[in-house]
Design a protein around this motif. Structure first.
Motif, short mmCIF file in Angstrom:
data_model
loop_
_atom_site.label_atom_id
_atom_site.label_comp_id
_atom_site.label_asym_id
_atom_site.label_seq_id
_atom_site.Cartn_x
_atom_site.Cartn_y
_atom_site.Cartn_z
N LYS A 89 3.33 -8.22 -4.21
CA LYS A 89 4.21 -7.68 -4.92
C LYS A 89 5.03 -8.42 -5.93
N ARG A 143 -1.90 2.38 -5.02
CA ARG A 143 -2.26 2.08 -6.45
C ARG A 143 -3.86 2.30 -6.94
N GLN A 157 -1.75 -0.78 2.37
CA GLN A 157 -1.22 0.52 2.11
C GLN A 157 -0.63 0.50 0.73
N GLU A 158 0.02 -0.71 0.34
CA GLU A 158 0.55 -0.72 -0.95
C GLU A 158 -0.43 -0.80 -2.08
N ASN A 193 0.56 -4.23 3.47
CA ASN A 193 -0.04 -4.77 2.19
C ASN A 193 -1.18 -3.82 1.61
#
Ligand code: F6R
Length: 357
Positions: free
Chosen positions: A256, A292, A287-288, A285
């Motif tokens: 991030k 996208r 899932q993040e 992480n």
């Protein structure tokens, strides 16, 4: 000498269980106890800080070795890229011991450091696959890797041999210092050897994953936390050097802070999770990046797995997971290069041993 193998790299990947067993045999006495050169033990005991110097894959093995030496033998360790250390030497402790890690024993960047620290009068130990090599002859002590000749330019079995020998060295040092451990490296390496075999018998699955994730992509990201981060860096190096896919290994928590900007629809993100204390956070992480558009592939250790993980690693001691988690990474890189018609054993622009600075 490839026998029935199409490439040296595949043969050398498959040899890793044998290499582990060679190391177990070479580093034990008749009673089955761990055996190490007494002078090396003394040098380790005397040191107030260890400086590991290496390049490329050997540097990545050094990052794992630091964890063993700090956690098991309670010595502070710094790991340095050889070519950087030469020109920007950090402050040294009073009683440093230098450990050079080099498959070939001929890497000029590492040798330049060895020459400098010898001038300063500091002791050096070389971990190498080639006893009699320059780095071995010029250091005070040598620990052989017993991996057998490594021909493919991409290093595989030397990496796992380096990590295994570093584990042996760390435990020997701990015992010499009177530290009580409930960790027998020889027993644990035997479990590792069997686990490696389980993975090398899953080539079809890994070939299919390489097809699904790497057949057409331009780039790929590997993420991990803690020990898995070190393996993510090695996995990225392996993929980029033989398949020419731009690949980077990142610490899950750093995503991030910039890298996540690179994630687009379909970007392959390979996440590694073998450590209980970070299993939850690395999955966050993932899932993040999935949010996208990333095409995520999760490789987890048995016991930490969740539904949807692409590949589950057989369980081994938590300190030694890099020895097994790197195997699917090596095979993914191998098949990616194969599917993209790359010269697996002799990638462009690279030499097996880099004897110029
Ligand atoms: C990568 C690779 C290189 C070497 C590096 C150090 O697969 O093989 O990154 O690890 O050039 O070589 P040695 O270990 O011989 O000093």
């Amino acid at each position: 000498e490839k026998g029935t193998y199409p490439h040296f790299m595949l043969k050398e990947i498959d040899e890793q269980p044998i290499v582990m067993r060679n190391i177990i045999r070479e580093y034990q006495d008749e009673k089955g106890e761990l055996k190490l050169d007494k002078d090396i033990r003394k040098a380790m005991q005397k040191a107030d800080r260890i400086y590991i110097i290496a390049a490329g894959t050997s540097y990545h093995a050094g990052l794992v070795g630091k964890e063993f030496l700090e956690k098991l033998s309670n010595i502070p360790v710094e790991v340095h890229v050889a070519s950087e250390f030469s020109y920007n030497m950090p402050l040294l402790s009073e009683k440093p011991l230098f450990i050079f890690i080099s498959q070939s024993g001929e890497t000029a960047d590492s040798r330049a450091v060895l020459v400098k620290i010898k001038e300063l009068g500091h002791p050096a130990l070389t971990l190498t696959n080639v006893p009699g090599s320059t780095l071995s002859r010029e250091a005070n002590y040598t620990l052989p890797l017993h991996a057998g000749p490594e021909i493919a330019v991409a290093s595989t079995k030397a990496y796992t041999a380096q990590i295994a020998v570093l584990a042996v060295l760390a435990v020997d040092t701990a015992r010499a210092k009177g530290i009580k451990l409930d960790f027998d490296p020889l027993q644990e390496l035997a479990i590792v050897a069997n686990a490696m075999e389980v993975i090398t018998n899953q080539k079809e699955e890994l070939e299919q994953l390489a097809r699904d994730y790497f057949a057409i992509t331009r780039n790929a990201f590997y993420i991990g936390r803690s020990t898995d981060y070190h393996v993510a860096q090695e996995a990225a190096l392996k993929l980029k050097e033989i398949s020419y896919i731009q690949a980077e290994g990142f610490a899950g928590g750093e995503l991030k802070h910039g890298t996540i900007a690179l994630i687009e629809d379909g970007t392959p993100v390979i996440a590694l999770t073998t450590q209980e204390n970070v299993n939850y956070s690395i999955r966050g992480n993932v899932q993040e990046v999935v949010a996208r558009g990333a095409h995520a592939l999760i490789i987890s250790s048995k016991g930490l797995e969740q539904d949807g993980d692409a590949f589950v690693l057989p369980p081994v001691h938590e300190l030694l997971t890099p020895l097994v988690s790197v195997i699917p990474m090596q095979l993914l890189a191998y098949y990616a290069a194969l599917h993209r018609d790359c010269d697996v054993d002799k990638p462009r622009n690279l030499a097996k041993s880099v004897t110029v600075e």
